[in-house]
Design an enzyme around this catalytic site. Structure first.
Site, PDB file in Angstrom:
ATOM      1  N   GLY A  67       0.825  -1.209   0.000  1.00 40.34           N
ATOM      2  CA  GLY A  67       0.000   0.000   0.000  1.00 40.34           C
ATOM      3  C   GLY A  67       0.854   1.252   0.000  1.00 40.34           C
ATOM      4  O   GLY A  67       2.062   1.212   0.246  1.00 40.34           O
TER       5      GLY A  67
ATOM      6  N   GLY B 226       0.631   5.673   0.921  1.00 34.57           N
ATOM      7  CA  GLY B 226      -0.059   6.857   1.413  1.00 34.57           C
ATOM      8  C   GLY B 226       0.677   8.094   0.947  1.00 34.57           C
ATOM      9  O   GLY B 226       1.589   8.020   0.119  1.00 34.57           O
TER      10      GLY B 226
ATOM     11  N   PHE C 112       2.738   9.971   2.539  1.00 36.74           N
ATOM     12  CA  PHE C 112       4.104  10.115   3.029  1.00 36.74           C
ATOM     13  C   PHE C 112       4.840   8.789   3.196  1.00 36.74           C
ATOM     14  O   PHE C 112       5.969   8.783   3.653  1.00 36.74           O
ATOM     15  CB  PHE C 112       4.099  10.848   4.377  1.00 36.74           C
ATOM     16  CG  PHE C 112       3.520  12.227   4.302  1.00 36.74           C
ATOM     17  CD1 PHE C 112       4.211  13.244   3.662  1.00 36.74           C
ATOM     18  CD2 PHE C 112       2.283  12.511   4.847  1.00 36.74           C
ATOM     19  CE1 PHE C 112       3.674  14.525   3.577  1.00 36.74           C
ATOM     20  CE2 PHE C 112       1.738  13.781   4.771  1.00 36.74           C
ATOM     21  CZ  PHE C 112       2.436  14.794   4.129  1.00 36.74           C
TER      22      PHE C 112
ATOM     23  N   ASP D  12      -5.741   7.549  17.378  1.00 38.81           N
ATOM     24  CA  ASP D  12      -6.179   7.257  16.004  1.00 38.81           C
ATOM     25  C   ASP D  12      -6.725   5.839  15.902  1.00 38.81           C
ATOM     26  O   ASP D  12      -6.420   5.113  14.948  1.00 38.81           O
ATOM     27  CB  ASP D  12      -5.033   7.463  15.013  1.00 38.81           C
ATOM     28  CG  ASP D  12      -5.528   7.588  13.574  1.00 38.81           C
ATOM     29  OD1 ASP D  12      -6.737   7.861  13.385  1.00 38.81           O
ATOM     30  OD2 ASP D  12      -4.723   7.406  12.644  1.00 38.81           O
TER      31      ASP D  12
END
Length: 346
Positions: A19, A21, A23, A137
């Site tokens: 995967g 993202g 950053f 989170d």
């Protein structure tokens, strides 16, 4: 030193792309020294204003915290090294995550399965809170599962030590759908309650198999919370009106929890109610949750090795069957990238 870093980078053989993202990029890899399968999170270094000693601050925080933690239900940081313009974090390889399990409609989640997932989540979270760390989170795709069904809390990029008197924090933490009302009202001083509210949302999602409160904005999120759980009074939440972003809401009566979670017993409803208390000072803690009747009553939690595993390809399950939910999730995450870097599992 440079030779050592280079040799550490060559120690891992990339096997698969997992995967990407904003950053970071994640790979499945093999440790050539031990033959262990691992996950490598390669983080691109931030801009000068976002970096400290050449290392992205989020990565530095994640490394620092994970080096101090050791628990069966918290992801293990096996190695960390800088190479070229990146820093790589090496983690336990995890087979799947709770979001995938929830979305796989071919799987039946029994009360024992749900109890097992919640037990492991709360055990990991209790350890964090006992060590004065907020995760900040928590959501289903940050709860990872290994091949033996062991659940581990992951993605500590927003985690923070707490406990200092009068210390203010940012309220722009936790993905909106799992964000506690005190954060939505702009609280800068908060504690374990923000994680516990998120646990309540995750438990609700396990029971309903869809996100519980999928708001489109902070205001919509608060509206959904109050429409569902009732608008809190000053007696229920004494400090509510003094929060920085407080606004008055229409008085909603709320829906009785037993009408939402129709298959839940009294012990489970009691736990849910405690997790969704509006006053963060009285909201159920991880230690209190683990001592509730829900976990001592039958049925017991399913052993990890007997927990369900996804039948569909992970890629397919990351796109929910409900296109409305899929679109809303993507929109919510995209909007939040204006404030926070996109989060990635590893």
């Amino acid at each position: 030193m440079a030779v050592d870093v280079k040799s550490r980078a060559k120690r891992y053989e990339k096997l698969d792309f997992l995967g990407e993202g904003q950053f970071a990029t994640v790979y499945k890899a093999r440790d050539k020294n031990t033959n262990q399968i691992v996950a490598i999170k390669k983080i691109k270094l931030g801009h000068r204003s976002e970096a400290k000693d050449g290392i992205n601050r989020t990565a530095l925080r994640e490394i620092k915290l994970l080096q101090e933690l050791s628990h069966p239900n918290i992801i293990g940081l096996l190695d960390a090294f800088g190479h070229k313009s990146n820093i790589s974090l090496v983690f336990d390889f995890m087979e799947t995550d709770l979001e995938v399990i929830i979305k796989d409609n071919s799987l039946v989640l029994t009360p024992s399965h749900i109890k097992a997932y919640m037990l492991m989540t709360l055990q990991g979270l209790e350890y964090l809170h006992q060590h004065w760390i907020l995760h900040r989170d928590l959501k289903p795709n940050n709860l990872l599962l290994d091949e033996n069904g062991v659940l581990k809390l992951a993605d500590f990029g927003l985690a923070k030590s707490f406990g200092s008197p009068n210390r203010a924090y940012t309220h722009q933490v936790v993905t909106r759908w799992y964000r506690a009302p005190e954060l939505l009202f702009g609280a800068r001083m908060y504690g374990v309650g923000v994680d516990m509210w998120a646990v309540g949302c995750i438990l609700a999602e396990l029971l309903l198999r869809v996100p519980f409160l999928p708001g489109d904005s902070d205001l919509d999120q608060l509206t959904r919370i109050f429409e569902t759980l009732g608008t809190p009074t000053e007696e229920q939440w004494p400090d509510m009106c003094s929060l920085p972003d407080y606004v008055t809401f229409k008085s909603f009566p709320g829906v009785p929890l037993q009408h939402i979670f129709i298959a839940a017993g009294d012990d489970l409803l009691e736990l849910i109610q405690g997790l969704f208390l509006f006053n963060p000072c009285t909201r159920t803690t991880a230690s209190q949750a683990l001592k509730t009747k829900y976990f001592s009553n039958r049925p017991g939690p399913t052993p990890g090795c007997q927990l369900p595993r996804p039948n569909c390809p992970v890629e397919a399950l990351k796109e929910p069957a409900n296109p409305t939910v899929a679109t809303k999730r993507k929109r919510a995450e995209a909007l939040e990238q204006g404030i926070l870097p996109k989060k990635l599992i590893f």
